[in-house]
Structure formats: C-alpha cells, structure tokens
Design a protein around this motif. Sequence first.
Motif, short mmCIF file in Angstrom:
data_model
loop_
_atom_site.label_atom_id
_atom_site.label_comp_id
_atom_site.label_asym_id
_atom_site.label_seq_id
_atom_site.Cartn_x
_atom_site.Cartn_y
_atom_site.Cartn_z
N PRO A 82 0.32 -1.08 0.22
CA PRO A 82 0.04 0.15 0.22
C PRO A 82 1.06 1.93 0.17
CG PRO A 82 -1.02 -1.70 1.26
CD PRO A 82 0.68 -1.85 0.79
N ALA A 83 0.27 1.79 -1.33
CA ALA A 83 1.16 3.64 -0.63
C ALA A 83 0.53 4.38 -1.55
CB ALA A 83 2.57 3.13 -2.32
N PHE A 84 -0.79 4.72 -2.13
CA PHE A 84 -1.40 5.65 -1.88
C PHE A 84 -2.81 5.26 -1.86
CE2 PHE A 84 -0.72 4.59 -5.91
CZ PHE A 84 -1.87 4.22 -6.79
N LEU A 85 -3.70 6.61 -1.85
CA LEU A 85 -5.47 6.43 -1.68
C LEU A 85 -5.71 7.51 -2.91
CD1 LEU A 85 -7.95 6.30 0.32
CD2 LEU A 85 -6.48 8.23 1.06
N MET A 86 -6.72 6.51 -3.64
CA MET A 86 -7.29 7.55 -4.51
C MET A 86 -8.42 7.67 -4.58
SD MET A 86 -7.13 6.24 -8.62
CE MET A 86 -8.58 6.81 -9.23
N GLU A 87 -8.93 8.72 -4.77
CA GLU A 87 -10.45 9.15 -4.61
C GLU A 87 -11.18 9.37 -6.05
OE1 GLU A 87 -12.19 11.12 -2.03
OE2 GLU A 87 -11.45 10.47 -0.04
N ARG A 88 -12.39 8.91 -6.46
CA ARG A 88 -13.00 9.33 -7.57
C ARG A 88 -14.28 9.37 -7.27
NH1 ARG A 88 -14.16 3.99 -11.77
NH2 ARG A 88 -14.97 3.69 -10.11
N TYR A 89 -14.94 10.66 -8.02
CA TYR A 89 -16.03 11.14 -7.62
C TYR A 89 -16.89 11.91 -8.87
CZ TYR A 89 -13.79 15.65 -6.63
OH TYR A 89 -13.25 17.01 -7.17
N ASP A 90 -17.75 12.19 -8.75
CA ASP A 90 -18.62 12.79 -10.01
C ASP A 90 -19.06 13.86 -10.07
OD1 ASP A 90 -20.67 13.90 -11.84
OD2 ASP A 90 -21.97 12.07 -11.23
N PRO A 91 -18.01 15.02 -10.14
CA PRO A 91 -18.08 16.76 -9.74
C PRO A 91 -19.60 17.42 -9.82
CG PRO A 91 -16.50 16.02 -11.70
CD PRO A 91 -17.23 14.37 -11.36
N HIS A 93 -22.22 15.79 -8.46
CA HIS A 93 -23.14 15.88 -7.71
C HIS A 93 -22.14 15.91 -6.10
CE1 HIS A 93 -26.19 13.77 -9.74
NE2 HIS A 93 -25.65 13.36 -10.61
N VAL A 94 -20.16 15.65 -6.27
CA VAL A 94 -19.73 15.25 -4.61
C VAL A 94 -18.76 16.90 -5.47
CG1 VAL A 94 -18.33 13.88 -3.76
CG2 VAL A 94 -20.06 12.83 -4.73
N GLU A 95 -18.55 17.22 -4.32
CA GLU A 95 -17.35 18.34 -4.18
C GLU A 95 -17.56 19.55 -4.49
OE1 GLU A 95 -15.14 18.16 -2.28
OE2 GLU A 95 -14.42 16.22 -1.98
N LEU A 96 -18.15 19.95 -6.36
CA LEU A 96 -18.41 21.17 -6.88
C LEU A 96 -19.61 21.33 -7.39
CD1 LEU A 96 -14.79 20.02 -9.50
CD2 LEU A 96 -15.24 21.93 -7.61
N ASP A 101 -20.33 24.24 -14.46
CA ASP A 101 -20.85 23.50 -15.09
C ASP A 101 -20.44 22.42 -15.51
OD1 ASP A 101 -22.92 24.98 -15.15
OD2 ASP A 101 -21.16 26.97 -17.13
N PRO A 102 -20.99 21.10 -14.78
CA PRO A 102 -20.43 19.87 -15.28
C PRO A 102 -20.61 19.47 -17.01
CG PRO A 102 -21.75 19.87 -13.94
CD PRO A 102 -21.95 21.00 -14.35
N GLN A 103 -19.81 19.10 -17.48
CA GLN A 103 -19.99 19.06 -18.47
C GLN A 103 -20.16 17.02 -18.60
OE1 GLN A 103 -16.44 19.97 -21.71
NE2 GLN A 103 -17.06 21.83 -20.19
N PRO A 104 -20.52 16.15 -19.91
CA PRO A 104 -20.98 14.96 -20.13
C PRO A 104 -18.91 13.99 -19.88
CG PRO A 104 -22.40 15.59 -21.14
CD PRO A 104 -21.63 16.93 -21.23
N GLY A 105 -19.02 13.06 -19.11
CA GLY A 105 -17.48 13.04 -18.96
C GLY A 105 -16.89 13.38 -18.09
N ASP A 106 -17.40 13.66 -17.15
CA ASP A 106 -16.57 14.96 -15.78
C ASP A 106 -16.24 13.36 -15.27
OD1 ASP A 106 -16.20 16.86 -17.94
OD2 ASP A 106 -17.28 18.19 -15.86
N VAL A 107 -14.84 13.39 -14.87
CA VAL A 107 -14.79 12.55 -13.20
C VAL A 107 -13.52 13.30 -12.24
CG1 VAL A 107 -13.36 10.66 -12.19
CG2 VAL A 107 -15.06 10.48 -14.80
N GLY A 108 -13.88 13.83 -10.51
CA GLY A 108 -12.95 14.19 -9.80
C GLY A 108 -12.16 12.88 -9.49
#
Length: 196
Positions: A82-91, A93-96, A101-108
């Motif tokens: 184990p060496a790193f932590l990663m989070e993926r989110y839909d901006p 709905h989350v964080e932003l 202005d979100p665009q289709p295919g955006d990933v946070g």
Amino acid sequence: MSDKNSAPEILFSRTDPALGEFAVRALDPLKDSELLHSWVTHPKASFWMMQDATLPDVEREYMGIAAAEHHDAYIGLHNGRPAFLMERYDPAHVELVGLYDPQPGDVGMHFLTAPSDTPVHGFTRAVITTVMAMLFEDPATARVVVEPDVHNKAVHALNEAVGFEIVRQIAKPEKDAYLSTCTREQYLAAIGVTTR
C-alpha cells in the motif's frame, strides 16, 4: 466461492519504467482504516484536512464513501505494498456542486501518497500518472476535474505535469481552490503519447 483471506482484486495496474509496478484495488473501510488513519493524520497530509481525525472518524468517512452513489475510494499499491490513496467522484454531485458547469464525461479525483522517511525521486508523479491512467482507461471519462487548495504548490506542479490547466479560483466552504481540468488529449500529450 472466494476465499475470505484471498488478496483483494486488482482493478488496474501499470508498470512504470523507472519505479516498477503500480496497482489499484478497492478500499475496505474497516480493514484499511488503521493504515488510512496513519496516512491522513500525518503532518505531510495537511491538505487532506483530516489532521485531527480519530480512527473512528476515518472509518466513518470511508464507510460513507463506500456507501455513496457518486464517490469511490481505492488503495494504490507500489510493488505490492500500500502506497497511496485515490478517490474518484462525480463532480456534478460531489465536491463541486454549483461551483462549475459539469460536462458529460467529467470525473473528479483526489490522491494522497503515503508518508515516507525515504522519498523516492519521481514517485508522486508516477502515482498521479497511475491515477490518471486508471481514470482514462474508462472510455466514458472525457475530462478529469480537480480542486486543489490554492496553497498546495506541489500538487499544482504535479497536475501541470500530467496535463491539467487551471480554469479559475473558486471558493469552497473549506478552502480556496484552483478548479483545474485535464482532457484525455491533454493527458496523453503531457505523458508523451501522440494521437492522430
């Protein structure tokens, strides 16, 4: 039937020519919470904003992410450790939400490298390259969106190295951040892959 003691499934892997094997697996909020607690409360993780978190706080945070529809967390491995932590989110709905202005295919995404007493040259860049490669492995991902703290100069340099451009400064409840984006084309150009 799977063996309860078997190693977690590897969801993504890549070989870095200089540093070896990087891989990503799902995060288990209960099994990984002690490890995560040691990472997120370390002084080098100040921009993660969990410096004062207790072990139950970390468990709660990552159980919440595990249950969330628009947010996922992963443990990154370097040569099997184990060496790193990663989070993926839909901006959208989350964080932003409401901040761009979100665009289709955006990933946070967010990422955090484990603290180390013996830093390895190029390691964090190899980690962010792995994170981006995993995100763009999904053909539905058109653009990665991030919101690092304006004072986090190290991450701004790393983001630029993999193709991010700062769009503008935004005010989030917990920080002033640089809204930054990176398209698939920008990422590939930054890592030296030419597309025609």
